[in-house]
Design a protein around this motif. Structure first.
Motif, mmCIF file in Angstrom:
data_model
loop_
_atom_site.group_PDB
_atom_site.id
_atom_site.type_symbol
_atom_site.label_atom_id
_atom_site.label_comp_id
_atom_site.label_asym_id
_atom_site.label_seq_id
_atom_site.Cartn_x
_atom_site.Cartn_y
_atom_site.Cartn_z
ATOM 1 N N ALA A 1 41.612 56.788 11.043
ATOM 2 C CA ALA A 1 40.451 56.166 10.403
ATOM 3 C C ALA A 1 40.114 56.876 9.088
ATOM 4 C CB ALA A 1 39.245 56.206 11.342
ATOM 5 N N ILE A 2 39.422 56.160 8.216
ATOM 6 C CA ILE A 2 38.964 56.732 6.946
ATOM 7 C C ILE A 2 37.484 57.053 7.090
ATOM 8 C CG2 ILE A 2 38.645 56.312 4.481
ATOM 9 C CD1 ILE A 2 40.951 54.275 4.673
ATOM 10 N N LEU A 3 37.158 58.336 7.027
ATOM 11 C CA LEU A 3 35.784 58.799 7.179
ATOM 12 C C LEU A 3 35.361 59.631 5.972
ATOM 13 C CD1 LEU A 3 36.504 59.591 10.841
ATOM 14 C CD2 LEU A 3 34.423 58.366 10.255
ATOM 15 N N ILE A 4 35.903 59.306 4.819
ATOM 16 C CA ILE A 4 35.598 60.046 3.592
ATOM 17 C C ILE A 4 34.099 59.960 3.294
ATOM 18 C CG2 ILE A 4 36.005 60.170 1.110
ATOM 19 C CD1 ILE A 4 38.794 58.948 1.640
ATOM 20 N N ASP A 5 33.477 61.118 3.120
ATOM 21 C CA ASP A 5 32.045 61.218 2.790
ATOM 22 C C ASP A 5 31.146 60.560 3.836
ATOM 23 O OD1 ASP A 5 32.551 62.600 0.403
ATOM 24 O OD2 ASP A 5 32.840 60.740 -0.708
ATOM 25 N N ALA A 6 31.636 60.396 5.054
ATOM 26 C CA ALA A 6 30.801 59.840 6.120
ATOM 27 C C ALA A 6 29.826 60.911 6.614
ATOM 28 C CB ALA A 6 31.673 59.347 7.269
ATOM 29 N N ASP A 7 28.670 60.471 7.103
ATOM 30 C CA ASP A 7 27.667 61.391 7.646
ATOM 31 C C ASP A 7 27.733 61.345 9.167
ATOM 32 O OD1 ASP A 7 25.529 62.954 8.329
ATOM 33 O OD2 ASP A 7 24.049 61.880 7.106
ATOM 34 N N ALA B 1 43.049 61.235 11.008
ATOM 35 C CA ALA B 1 41.909 60.663 10.282
ATOM 36 C C ALA B 1 41.649 61.435 8.987
ATOM 37 C CB ALA B 1 40.661 60.688 11.159
ATOM 38 N N ASP B 2 41.055 60.768 8.010
ATOM 39 C CA ASP B 2 40.700 61.413 6.751
ATOM 40 C C ASP B 2 39.187 61.633 6.734
ATOM 41 O OD1 ASP B 2 40.323 62.340 4.190
ATOM 42 O OD2 ASP B 2 41.512 60.775 3.218
ATOM 43 N N LEU B 3 38.790 62.898 6.929
ATOM 44 C CA LEU B 3 37.380 63.268 6.969
ATOM 45 C C LEU B 3 36.955 64.020 5.709
ATOM 46 C CD1 LEU B 3 37.987 64.118 10.558
ATOM 47 C CD2 LEU B 3 35.748 63.162 10.082
ATOM 48 N N SER B 4 37.676 63.841 4.624
ATOM 49 C CA SER B 4 37.372 64.555 3.388
ATOM 50 C C SER B 4 35.913 64.350 2.987
ATOM 51 C CB SER B 4 38.270 64.061 2.246
ATOM 52 O OG SER B 4 39.629 64.274 2.554
#
Length: 395
Positions: free
Chosen positions: A174-180, A194-197
């Motif tokens: 999943a793409i979670l870039i800049d997610a809170d 997943a991408d949590l950048s």
């Protein structure tokens, strides 16, 4: 209402007298659509507070900007439906099919009170929903209930999931870039690849969460207890002996069999191993344990994976041309855009024999597997039909 829907069904069937139904901007407060066929119906901007869509088919329906407060979509089908900017306070999507749905900018927050602070409201419930490849960019889902929700390949960039209950959720690839995700409960979640950048994880609970292969660039983990989380593959997943075998196999493949040796890893335990991008073409992996393993972008051309356990493994964009997956367990595996064309059989000297081998799936278990973008026309599917219930293929 009934006349409109009847005409809509005729339109779906291609009848000349059929007309697509539109309830855009309508007030349908409390209507009961349980079990209804509402494919491609237009509900844009409609007021649907308290309505019931339990078990309804809303495939590609338009619900953008609609007020869905308190609506029940339990066990409904919303494949590729458009809920962009919808209001979701207290909405229930438990067990729903939300594959490829658009929830961009949707909000589960109630309107601001007169004091300007958010008022309390019932959380959005997605428990047990299938949300593969869903688009939740910028969605505001604070305190949402997403326990056991499958978000494989979903886009949650900039989404707000503060205090969300996500225990057992699948966030694989999943793409979670800049997610809170601050103060969210991610206990037992699977976020491999997943991408949590840039994501915020302050105060999050990550006990037994699996982040193997996840991108954590610019993520501050100083206020997160990661002592019981898995951030790297287990030390025994790829032993020195197995690493040596993989290196020898790569040399064997590159030299057309002149150097190195073919990998013989039948029955080996590679659960949770990070094998992304490896060239395992022709490898013997019969009966191998590859549960939750990361095989994204790997080359497995003509590999023997018969009887292997690939439960929840990531095989996205993997080249499985001519591979033998007979009897393999691919339950809930992510095979998005995997290649399963027939492969040319070569001689030891690398010459084409003129023969081709199909990818074999006879007896494979595909329950809940994600097959988006996969072409199965050239595969051998003998004896798999009864075991393929719940697979995810693009409609």
């Amino acid at each position: 209402m009934l006349r409109k829907l009847a005409s809509h069904r005729r339109w779906l069937d291609g009848a000349d007298d059929g007309v697509p139904a539109s309830f855009a901007l309508s007030n349908l407060f409390g209507f009961d659509f349980t079990g209804a066929d509402l494919r491609e119906v237009d509900f844009a901007g409609a007021s649907l507070q308290g309505a019931r869509f339990v078990g309804a088919d809303l495939t590609r329906a338009i619900l953008s900007g609609a007020d869905l407060s308190g609506v029940s979509f339990a066990n409904a089908t919303l494949f590729e439906a458009d809920l962009t900017g919808a209001r979701l306070v207290g909405a229930v999507f438990e067990g729903a099919d939300l594959r490829s749905v658009s929830l961009r900018g949707a909000s589960g927050l109630p309107a601001e009170s007169s004091a300007g602070s958010p008022a309390r409201g019932d959380p959005v419930i997605f428990a047990g929903a299938r949300m593969h490849s869903a688009n939740l960019t910028g969605a505001r889902l604070e305190s949402a209930v997403m326990a056991q929700t499958d978000l494989t390949g979903a886009n949650l960039e900039r989404a707000s999931l503060r205090r969300a209950s996500m225990s057992g959720a699948v966030l694989r690839n999943a793409i979670l870039i800049d997610a809170d995700l601050s103060h969210a409960d991610l206990t037992d979640s699977l976020a491999t690849g997943a991408d949590l950048s840039g994501a915020q994880l302050e105060g999050a609970t990550v006990e037994r969460a699996n982040f193997v292969g996840a991108r954590l660039r610019d993520v501050d983990l100083s206020r997160v207890d990661t002592s019981l989380a898995r951030l790297t593959p287990p030390t025994d997943a790829v032993t020195t002996e197995v690493q040596r075998t993989l290196v020898d196999h790569d040399r064997w493949v590159r030299s057309d069999g002149k150097r190195g040796s073919r990998a013989s890893l039948d029955g080996v335990d590679l659960a949770d191993a990070d094998l992304r991008g490896l060239n395992l073409s022709g490898a013997d992996l019969r009966g191998a344990v590859l549960r939750r393993a990361l095989l994204t972008d790997a080359l497995l051309v003509l590999a023997d994976l018969s009887g292997a356990d690939l439960t929840l493994a990531s095989l996205a964009r993997c080249n499985l041309s001519g591979a033998n997956l007979a009897g393999a367990n691919l339950s809930r595996a992510d095979l998005t855009d995997a290649i399963m064309t027939a492969a040319s059989i070569l001689t030891h000297s690398g010459e084409d024999t003129g023969r081709r081998q199909r990818t074999r799936l006879g007896g494979a278990v595909l329950t809940g597997a994600v097959l988006n973008g996969v072409d199965l026309d050239d595969t051998s599917l003998t004896d798999t039909a009864t075991q393929a219930t719940g697979t995810d293929q693009a409609h």
